[in-house]
Structures are given as structure tokens and as C-alpha cells.
Design an enzyme around this catalytic site. Structure first.
Site, PDB file in Angstrom:
ATOM      1  N   LYS A  44      57.336   4.438  48.319  1.00 41.53           N
ATOM      2  CA  LYS A  44      58.059   4.315  49.585  1.00 41.53           C
ATOM      3  C   LYS A  44      57.970   2.904  50.189  1.00 41.53           C
ATOM      4  O   LYS A  44      58.746   2.569  51.083  1.00 41.53           O
ATOM      5  CB  LYS A  44      57.538   5.350  50.584  1.00 41.53           C
ATOM      6  N   ASP A  45      57.022   2.092  49.704  1.00 37.85           N
ATOM      7  CA  ASP A  45      56.982   0.697  50.158  1.00 37.85           C
ATOM      8  C   ASP A  45      58.319   0.009  49.925  1.00 37.85           C
ATOM      9  O   ASP A  45      58.763  -0.819  50.719  1.00 37.85           O
ATOM     10  CB  ASP A  45      55.901  -0.086  49.399  1.00 37.85           C
TER      11      ASP A  45
END
Length: 345
Positions: free
Chosen positions: A45-46
Site C-alpha cells: 500500500k506504500d
């Protein structure tokens, strides 16, 4: 200077591909895991957090003292909170009550304001974490709602990064991609890129038992009878996210809580990879797929392992939690003895 960065955001992406040697030894294909836990926020998700926020900055939507609001099962929240610290924004997150206490503590440690919402309500219920996040964003001045489930930039982040990385790392030899589906962005963006390179690559989505995504892909209809509570976080849905490109997916495999939990622990024990619950889920999906599809030594399979197991120590890695769920076996010895602790009195 090499391997030196101005801030932690420079570490996002370019995660390693690691071969699995034991858990999938009965499968003749070469099987590799893409370890997204090597991102600084310890999850895939970064990629979307940075991409969506920087896109909002370019459009002038985010300014000094802006507020970022989002719905999350944990990982997107960690990533957004991390990016917001570096960028100087406030972060407000709505999570479901399936989210473990340590994840909420993590979010708060990164400065996020957290709203905990009931998980077992319809997506359009005012108390659902989707609707709570929307309401907070509407009521908060100078705020931006990330809306990962319906944000095309979720797909684009992986089209620009994850897909090209996998293609380059496998030297174009990849034949199958397996990835869990929550928002659908990881699978869709990677699949879109890889299908453009080679339309024969098989894209396999992994869905949870209790989710509607698999049956929707097969019938084009929502089957409400499929919906029931389940424990795997960040996978499956009771709504249809537009960030999931169903036309890029060849097949969905549905996995349950129990086998995914056993497989997660087996991966740690046999491969020394401490992955999250979805690590076990995506591996279990491959094993189920191999039971009904012929895989050969010429096949090159990539599994996306979305996050790190440190966020599940009191869940899937906990003997007590496993017992509470009625999960009394494991894939190694058919009993939990190998995981027990002996006390010297």
C-alpha cells in the site's frame, strides 16, 4: 552516494522476488514471492499512498494543513500516515472493528486519528467504515478523501511500478500471477501491464470465503448469500470496487480462514518468511489452483505477498487466537505442538 535517501519515501518500490523452495515443492513450476513487506511501510500500500497523494499535490488538491481521509483495513492507513508525516498533512482513518489492537496502536503511533466502525454491516450503512470516512471528509474543511476502492490511481500506481518490476525481474518469463483482491488495485494494475506485454499470462485473483468478488466475476451479479463474516483482513469485499478490473482477471480462487492461517504459519516455519495473513491466502490459492490446473516446469509463477507478519502476531501467529477460531491443526505435523511454548517450573 549510493543507497542514501532524502527521506523514507525514497525506499518505496523495487521490492525483491524470492523463490519458494519448500511450501510449493509439490508444484513443478518455479514459484517466486514478491515481498512487498520490503517497502518502508511494510506493505504494497506504500505504492498507492505515495502515488495518490503526489497526484493530489500536482492537481493542487492538497495544500499546507490539508487533511487526508481514508477507509482502511490497516495497511493503507499505515502507508498514508507515513506519507502524511513526511508531507506535513493530518491523517484521519476509518477502520473496521476486525482490526487488531496492535494495528490501531501502530496507526496512532504514526499520528493518525482513528475511527473504529462495525465490520458486519452493509457497505452503505451509515456506520460502515466506508460511509464514516465519506462523512468525515465531507465535514472536514481542506480535506481529501483518498477513496482507494474507487480511485483509478490505485490501479495506476501498480501499472507504473509493480507490473514493470515483475516483468523485469522475471525477464518476461512470468506465466502466472496470483494476488489477493481487496480494493483490487494491486492485481489490476499489475495485470494490466503484464497483459500488455504478454496476453497469455494467467492472472489469478484470490478471494475470501465470505466475499462476493469470485461469484461476481463469474456471473456479473452480486450474490448476497455469499456474504458472511471472515477473519482475513484486507481481502475480499461485500461491494464491487471499481479499482478491480475484472476483465484483466482470468480466474478467481476462493480460500477460507483456516487453510490460509495454516499456510501463513507454514511459510514462516519452512521458508523463514514472516508474512501477513494474505501471504498464506495467496499461497493456499496457488495450491488449490494446482489441483485442477496443470502446471509444468516451464511455468513461472509469481505470488504477491502484500505485507509483513509482525502485524499479525496476536492473530494468525498466536496459538491462543488459533484455538479460539477452532483451528487446531497445521500443515506441518497436523497438530499445534511445534508452535507451543514450554514453561520450566
Amino acid at each position: 552516494m549510493s543507497n542514501v535517501y532524502d527521506n523514507i519515501l525514497g525506499l518505496i518500490g523495487k521490492t525483491p522476488l524470492v523463490r519458494l523452495n519448500t511450501v510449493t515443492k509439490e508444484i513443478p513450476a518455479k514459484v517466486y514471492a514478491k515481498l512487498e513487506s520490503y517497502n518502508p511501510g511494510h506493505s504494497t500500500k506504500d505504492r498507492i499512498a505515495l502515488h495518490i497523494i503526489e497526484n493530489a499535490e500536482k492537481k493542487g488538491l492538497l495544500k499546507e494543513d490539508s487533511v487526508v481521509v481514508e477507509t482502511t483495513s490497516g495497511n493503507t492507513g499505515f502507508s498514508l500516515a507515513m506519507v502524511c508525516i513526511i508531507k506535513g498533512y493530518k491523517c484521519i482513518l476509518a477502520v473496521s472493528d476486525k482490526t487488531k489492537a496492535e494495528k490501531i496502536a501502530y496507526l496512532k503511533a504514526l499520528g493518525a486519528t482513528v475511527y473504529i466502525c462495525p465490520a458486519n454491516v452493509p457497505a452503505n450503512d451509515p456506520k460502515s467504515y466506508y460511509e464514516v470516512a465519506k462523512r468525515i471528509a465531507a465535514e472536514t474543511p481542506n480535506s481529501v478523501y483518498i477513496n482507494q476502492y474507487f480511485n483509478e490511481l490505485n490501479i495506476d500506481a501498480h501499472y507504473q511500478t509493480t507490473g514493470p518490476e515483475i516483468w523485469e525481474q522475471t525477464e518476461g518469463k512470468i506465466t502466472h500471477l496470483f494476488a489477493c483482491t481487496g480494493t483490487g488495485g494491486t492485481l489490476s494494475g499489475s495485470a494490466k501491464f503484464l497483459k500488455e506485454k504478454n496476453p497469455n499470462i494467467k492472472i489469478i485473483g484470490v478471494d475470501a470465503d465470505g466475499s462476493i468478488l469470485k461469484s461476481y466475476h463469474e456471473t456479473g451479479e452480486i450474490h448476497k448469500e455469499d456474504v458472511h463474516p471472515y477473519q482475513i483482513e484486507g481481502m475480499g469485499k461485500n461491494l464491487i470496487p471499481s479499482a478491480l478490473l475484472f476483465d484483466k482477471v482470468d480466474e478467481f480462487i476462493r480460500v477460507n480462514d483456516e487453510m490460509s492461517a495454516y499456510r501463513t504459519r507454514e511459510i514462516a516455519l519452512k521458508e523463514a518468511i514472516m508474512g501477513g495473513y494474505t501471504t498464506g491466502a495467496v499461497t493456499q490459492a496457488l495450491i488449490q489452483y494446482a489441483q485442477s490446473h496443470e502446471l509444468t516446469e516451464n511455468d513461472f509463477v509469481v505470488l504477491i505477498y502484500p505485507d509483513h507478519g509482525s502485524r499479525y502476531i496476536t492473530k494468525v501467529y498466536s496459538d491462543e487466537w488459533m484455538a479460539q477460531q477452532g483451528f487446531i491443526n497445521n500443515c506441518v505435523h497436523n497438530y499445534d505442538e511445534v508452535f507451543k511454548t514450554e514453561y520450566i517450573k
